[in-house]
Design a protein around this motif. Structure first.
Motif, PDB file in Angstrom:
ATOM      1  N   LEU A   1       0.834  -1.209   0.000  1.00 50.76           N
ATOM      2  CA  LEU A   1       0.000   0.000   0.000  1.00 50.76           C
ATOM      3  C   LEU A   1       0.867   1.257   0.000  1.00 50.76           C
ATOM      4  O   LEU A   1       0.535   2.253  -0.646  1.00 50.76           O
ATOM      5  CB  LEU A   1      -0.916   0.023   1.226  1.00 50.76           C
ATOM      6  CG  LEU A   1      -2.087  -0.950   1.212  1.00 50.76           C
ATOM      7  CD1 LEU A   1      -2.945  -0.756   2.452  1.00 50.76           C
ATOM      8  CD2 LEU A   1      -2.937  -0.767  -0.046  1.00 50.76           C
ATOM      9  N   LEU A   2       1.965   1.226   0.725  1.00 45.45           N
ATOM     10  CA  LEU A   2       2.844   2.396   0.737  1.00 45.45           C
ATOM     11  C   LEU A   2       3.776   2.407  -0.478  1.00 45.45           C
ATOM     12  O   LEU A   2       3.944   3.436  -1.119  1.00 45.45           O
ATOM     13  CB  LEU A   2       3.659   2.430   2.029  1.00 45.45           C
ATOM     14  CG  LEU A   2       4.488   3.701   2.243  1.00 45.45           C
ATOM     15  CD1 LEU A   2       4.470   4.115   3.704  1.00 45.45           C
ATOM     16  CD2 LEU A   2       5.911   3.530   1.789  1.00 45.45           C
ATOM     17  N   TYR A   3       4.333   1.242  -0.806  1.00 47.95           N
ATOM     18  CA  TYR A   3       5.359   1.235  -1.849  1.00 47.95           C
ATOM     19  C   TYR A   3       4.812   1.553  -3.235  1.00 47.95           C
ATOM     20  O   TYR A   3       5.521   2.123  -4.044  1.00 47.95           O
ATOM     21  CB  TYR A   3       6.090  -0.130  -1.865  1.00 47.95           C
ATOM     22  CG  TYR A   3       7.175  -0.211  -0.830  1.00 47.95           C
ATOM     23  CD1 TYR A   3       7.059   0.464   0.382  1.00 47.95           C
ATOM     24  CD2 TYR A   3       8.336  -0.931  -1.046  1.00 47.95           C
ATOM     25  CE1 TYR A   3       8.046   0.401   1.335  1.00 47.95           C
ATOM     26  CE2 TYR A   3       9.333  -1.001  -0.089  1.00 47.95           C
ATOM     27  CZ  TYR A   3       9.180  -0.332   1.093  1.00 47.95           C
ATOM     28  OH  TYR A   3      10.166  -0.385   2.032  1.00 47.95           O
ATOM     29  N   PHE A   4       3.582   1.167  -3.515  1.00 47.38           N
ATOM     30  CA  PHE A   4       3.102   1.481  -4.862  1.00 47.38           C
ATOM     31  C   PHE A   4       2.562   2.905  -4.922  1.00 47.38           C
ATOM     32  O   PHE A   4       2.214   3.392  -5.986  1.00 47.38           O
ATOM     33  CB  PHE A   4       2.125   0.405  -5.386  1.00 47.38           C
ATOM     34  CG  PHE A   4       0.657   0.645  -5.160  1.00 47.38           C
ATOM     35  CD1 PHE A   4       0.175   0.927  -3.906  1.00 47.38           C
ATOM     36  CD2 PHE A   4      -0.249   0.553  -6.221  1.00 47.38           C
ATOM     37  CE1 PHE A   4      -1.185   1.115  -3.699  1.00 47.38           C
ATOM     38  CE2 PHE A   4      -1.601   0.744  -6.024  1.00 47.38           C
ATOM     39  CZ  PHE A   4      -2.064   1.032  -4.764  1.00 47.38           C
ATOM     40  N   SER A   5       2.555   3.593  -3.779  1.00 50.12           N
ATOM     41  CA  SER A   5       2.175   5.002  -3.773  1.00 50.12           C
ATOM     42  C   SER A   5       3.385   5.922  -3.883  1.00 50.12           C
ATOM     43  O   SER A   5       3.257   7.067  -4.312  1.00 50.12           O
ATOM     44  CB  SER A   5       1.421   5.334  -2.485  1.00 50.12           C
ATOM     45  OG  SER A   5       0.423   4.381  -2.248  1.00 50.12           O
ATOM     46  N   ALA A   6       4.554   5.423  -3.466  1.00 47.91           N
ATOM     47  CA  ALA A   6       5.753   6.271  -3.459  1.00 47.91           C
ATOM     48  C   ALA A   6       6.074   6.854  -4.844  1.00 47.91           C
ATOM     49  O   ALA A   6       6.389   8.041  -4.950  1.00 47.91           O
ATOM     50  CB  ALA A   6       6.950   5.493  -2.911  1.00 47.91           C
ATOM     51  N   PRO A   7       5.982   6.056  -5.928  1.00 48.99           N
ATOM     52  CA  PRO A   7       6.266   6.648  -7.240  1.00 48.99           C
ATOM     53  C   PRO A   7       5.284   7.763  -7.609  1.00 48.99           C
ATOM     54  O   PRO A   7       5.634   8.661  -8.385  1.00 48.99           O
ATOM     55  CB  PRO A   7       6.125   5.460  -8.214  1.00 48.99           C
ATOM     56  CG  PRO A   7       6.333   4.255  -7.377  1.00 48.99           C
ATOM     57  CD  PRO A   7       5.777   4.596  -6.034  1.00 48.99           C
ATOM     58  N   ALA A   8       4.066   7.716  -7.051  1.00 45.32           N
ATOM     59  CA  ALA A   8       3.103   8.790  -7.318  1.00 45.32           C
ATOM     60  C   ALA A   8       3.580  10.089  -6.671  1.00 45.32           C
ATOM     61  O   ALA A   8       3.533  11.160  -7.282  1.00 45.32           O
ATOM     62  CB  ALA A   8       1.722   8.400  -6.794  1.00 45.32           C
ATOM     63  N   TYR A   9       4.047  10.002  -5.422  1.00 45.15           N
ATOM     64  CA  TYR A   9       4.638  11.172  -4.762  1.00 45.15           C
ATOM     65  C   TYR A   9       5.723  11.786  -5.634  1.00 45.15           C
ATOM     66  O   TYR A   9       5.768  12.980  -5.884  1.00 45.15           O
ATOM     67  CB  TYR A   9       5.307  10.740  -3.448  1.00 45.15           C
ATOM     68  CG  TYR A   9       4.515  10.999  -2.196  1.00 45.15           C
ATOM     69  CD1 TYR A   9       4.506  12.270  -1.627  1.00 45.15           C
ATOM     70  CD2 TYR A   9       3.802   9.989  -1.580  1.00 45.15           C
ATOM     71  CE1 TYR A   9       3.801  12.506  -0.455  1.00 45.15           C
ATOM     72  CE2 TYR A   9       3.098  10.216  -0.418  1.00 45.15           C
ATOM     73  CZ  TYR A   9       3.102  11.477   0.149  1.00 45.15           C
ATOM     74  OH  TYR A   9       2.414  11.703   1.289  1.00 45.15           O
ATOM     75  N   ALA A  10       6.633  10.898  -6.086  1.00 45.99           N
ATOM     76  CA  ALA A  10       7.774  11.364  -6.866  1.00 45.99           C
ATOM     77  C   ALA A  10       7.306  12.065  -8.135  1.00 45.99           C
ATOM     78  O   ALA A  10       7.810  13.139  -8.483  1.00 45.99           O
ATOM     79  CB  ALA A  10       8.683  10.185  -7.208  1.00 45.99           C
ATOM     80  N   ALA A  11       6.306  11.487  -8.813  1.00 40.48           N
ATOM     81  CA  ALA A  11       5.854  12.052 -10.086  1.00 40.48           C
ATOM     82  C   ALA A  11       5.168  13.404  -9.876  1.00 40.48           C
ATOM     83  O   ALA A  11       5.436  14.368 -10.592  1.00 40.48           O
ATOM     84  CB  ALA A  11       4.918  11.077 -10.789  1.00 40.48           C
TER      85      ALA A  11
END
Lengths: 86, 658
Positions: B333-343
């Motif tokens: 749940l957290l790890y697949f959201s991290a790239p969204a933060y970055a983008a």
């Protein structure tokens, strides 16, 4: 060897399942990412597919694999009567 | 192992209700603080309320879960249901590096940063398939317990403790460092003091109740950290794209980033040498290092004692397997959201900062510039005047911000997203509380793993096997305190480079533990001599590579045939080895200081020293295999024991007395 035939059969099936899981793990962990440049040419909803597989696709595969594995291994344990009581 | 007490049975049955109330209470608390902010309570006060309220809750849980029973202290009485153990493992796993650092790494590295995302998730497949459930059936209190039983006693146990200690101590130092950074930023105290304040919070949770207390606090911490991580990007996604699923909508941001990158190159806002295209692979890591990081992090996951011991707490082997699946789900749940933060952050920076007139910069940036976390033209971006003055000193500067002018600290990405999105301060406070929960929960688990190994394996099993329960638990608590203070003292010296330190912990655990664990479970023929030799060889080679490349690079070049690592895009060496070796200044610099140009820039086969496990692990397997075949086959009893741990049915093999 003192190991009973039932135990041996149980372990053989367990080992087979293990190799299948390791194979899938290698595929989603490594092999698919070796083709990132080719996959990046396919774009879905703005996501280049190569990027998507590393950012989400493989992760989803790992989660699903683990739930399926827990179920399958339990079926094997029950089949050979070595599962724990519910 | 009958430890069921009447009160705790009710507790287990009502877990859903209890944590439901807790989550509702936490949301209510956030809303309340939001209202306080609207009526004009200053930000600093909100920050304090967030930090102290959450730490107080963890401490209360810790104190309520105090225990004087050995099996409760070491394995939470083996009564933690699969799904809750999954949540606790999630918090145990996700550290300050995941919560605060990962999105920043993805921001800077683009695709190459995903090596960490993949490496820190896929390892759970190995945990479940190869190791975890078998150790649960064995019934150990610690990982060295297994080594000792399977491989003939205290010598194997001692090496197991050595591996555990070096991996966990490296890791926990990085966590306490992270706690200090967050506490100092949001409470405005000095870093050195903040480290020890954070430590007090950690100790309150784990001192009295061991594994039992740590488990129930980690679940509470997971809830805080996941709410804190997802809230800002869900709001951002809804605002910008009308759909509250950021993991879906950031595809549009990625498309925009790619278009903007081409535009920036055309407008002269960046150069081909500076720009790392967001979706293109192998700009930072060569393919060998990219896949090497994935492999080491994955195998390291299945070797780290603080993770493996979480699966000792489930009621059954079946639940141990389910629990691994739940763990990965909660981590996912957290790890697949991290790239969204970055983008989202990258799009904001590329469109609203790069290419802007210096006088027209968005103000959210200056609060971070003041802290020295964002620099423009080499100076802290504290105000418009400051950046205009700084850029005047750059020859031929066009007066607009170029990509090469802009430097951002990776920690800023997650912490600044609420401000970028123009959200109220209460959300920033929430994010800080989440980061703190992530760092505290991981530190809890690691300290407990170290203290357990010292008190159970060294003191009880090796020094005084007749020690009464009370004294064993007292020793465990005292050691916990000593280790914690030691780690905090080291963290206060700012050893730096959190990601590298965490990477080493994984490689060390992998080289030392993985071959012996795997061969011990999957190969009956593995002998005591083989396993001990394999552990020493694998761990030794990993340590050798790490220490040589980092502290004695000159010796590595002169005696061990190491050469410079290369830039993956151009293929040019990262350092001029011949020139540095000829310079007497650096030859006298032993062990290498941080300024030494060769430090961590040399190696074999172009391998970064984070990958030392990649050398040590295969050697470990080989040595175990060869040495085992040279010796006599293990005893019939030992082979029967291996058969026993392969079958879930029946009680645990090892029966500890209480």
């Amino acid at each position: 060897m003192a190991t009973s035939e039932n135990d041996q059969a149980h372990w053989k099936k367990t080992t087979n399942l293990m190799w299948i899981m390791i194979g899938l793990w290698i595929f989603f962990g490594y092999i698919i990412h070796m083709f990132v440049n080719v996959l990046n040419k396919i774009v879905i909803l703005g996501f280049p597919l190569g990027f998507y597989m590393a950012a989400q696709g493989s992760l989803i595969a790992f989660v699903v694999m683990l739930f399926v594995f827990a179920k399958k291994q339990d079926q094997i344990d029950r089949e050979f009567g070595v599962a724990e009581d519910d | 192992m009958a430890t069921q007490t009447s009160g705790s049975g009710d507790f287990i049955n009502n877990l859903g209700k209890i944590y439901g109330f807790y989550a509702g209470g936490f949301l209510l608390f956030v809303v309340l603080l939001g209202i306080l902010e609207q009526v004009g309570v200053p930000n600093r006060v909100l920050g304090y309320l967030f930090v102290f309220f959450t730490i107080a809750v963890y401490a209360i849980i810790g104190v309520l879960s105090r225990t004087a029973q050995v099996s409760e202290y070491y394995v939470a009485g083996r009564r933690v249901p699969a799904i809750y153990n999954g949540m606790a493992t999630g918090a145990d796993w996700m550290s300050a590096a995941s919560f605060v650092g990962m999105a920043g790494t993805l921001f800077l590295l683009g695709y190459d940063g995903l090596a960490w995302v993949l490496g820190w998730t896929g390892g759970y497949v190995l945990v479940s398939v190869l190791v975890g459930p078998y150790l649960r059936k064995f019934g150990a209190y610690t990982v060295p317990d297994f080594m000792a039983y399977r491989f003939g006693g205290n010598f194997a146990r001692f090496i197991g403790v050595l591996v555990l200690f070096s991996a966990s101590f490296t890791y926990v130092t990085a966590q306490i460092y992270g706690t200090g950074i967050i506490a100092s930023r949001f409470l405005g105290m000095s870093f050195e003091i903040a480290v020890f304040v954070g430590l007090a919070g950690i100790l309150l949770c784990s001192m009295l109740g061991g594994m039992r207390a740590v488990t129930w606090t980690q679940i509470a911490q997971y809830i805080v950290l996941i709410v804190a991580y997802l809230t800002p990007i869900i709001i951002l996604s809804t605002k910008n794209y009308g759909i509250p699923i950021p993991q879906l909508t950031y595809g549009a941001a990625i498309a925009d980033i790619t278009a903007r990158e081409a535009q920036m190159l055309k407008d002269g806002l960046t150069t081909a040498a500076t720009l790392k295209p967001h979706i293109a692979p192998f700009y930072t890591y060569s393919p060998l290092n990219f896949f090497g990081i994935i492999f080491c992090m994955m195998v390291g996951t299945a070797s780290l004692p603080h993770i493996l011991m979480r699966y000792f707490t489930t009621p059954s082997v079946r639940e141990a397997r389910q629990s691994v699946a739940w763990s990965l789900f909660f981590i996912f749940l957290l790890y697949f959201s991290a790239p969204a933060y970055a983008a989202f952050s990258k799009l904001e920076v590329y469109t609203n900062i790069i290419g802007r007139e210096l006088t027209d910069i968005r103000p959210w940036l200056f609060t971070w510039g003041e802290l020295g976390l964002i620099k423009i033209c080499g100076q802290n971006a504290a105000s418009i005047d400051a950046i205009v003055a700084a850029c005047k000193t750059v020859a031929g500067h066009p007066g607009v911000v170029r990509l090469q002018d802009f430097v951002i600290n990776t920690d800023v990405i997650v912490l600044s997203t609420p401000e970028i999105a123009g959200l109220p301060y209460v959300i920033s406070g929430l994010v800080a509380a989440g980061g703190l929960a992530a760092a505290l929960s991981t530190a809890d688990g690691l300290l407990l793993a170290i203290a357990n190994a010292l008190s159970h394996d060294i003191y009880y099993k090796m020094i005084d096997p007749n020690a009464p329960t009370v004294r064993r638990l007292m020793v465990a608590r005292v050691l916990l305190l000593v280790v914690a203070v030691g780690a905090a003292s080291l963290a206060a010296t700012k050893p730096g480079d959190i990601l590298a330190m965490v990477g080493w912990a994984f490689s060390l655990a992998m080289a030392g533990n993985f071959p012996a664990l795997i061969m011990g479970i999957w190969w009956k023929r593995a002998t005591t001599t083989g396993a001990v030799a394999g552990m020493i060889a694998g761990f030794g080679l990993c340590i050798f590579y790490l220490v040589t490349t980092r502290y004695y690079p000159q010796a590595g070049v002169s005696w061990f045939g190491m050469s410079a690592l290369t830039n993956p895009v151009t293929g040019a060496p990262l350092v001029d080895v011949a020139k540095t070796m000829a310079d007497p200044k650096w030859l006298a610099d032993v062990p290498a200081s941080a300024a030494n140009p060769l430090q961590s820039k040399i190696g074999w086969f172009g391998m970064n020293n984070i990958l030392c496990g990649l050398l040590g692990m295969p050697l470990g397997f080989l040595v175990i295999y060869v040495v085992s075949l040279m010796g006599k086959e293990p005893s019939r009893e030992m082979q029967a024991f291996v058969d026993e741990i392969r079958k879930p049915r029946g009680g645990t093999v090892l029966q500890e007395k209480d």
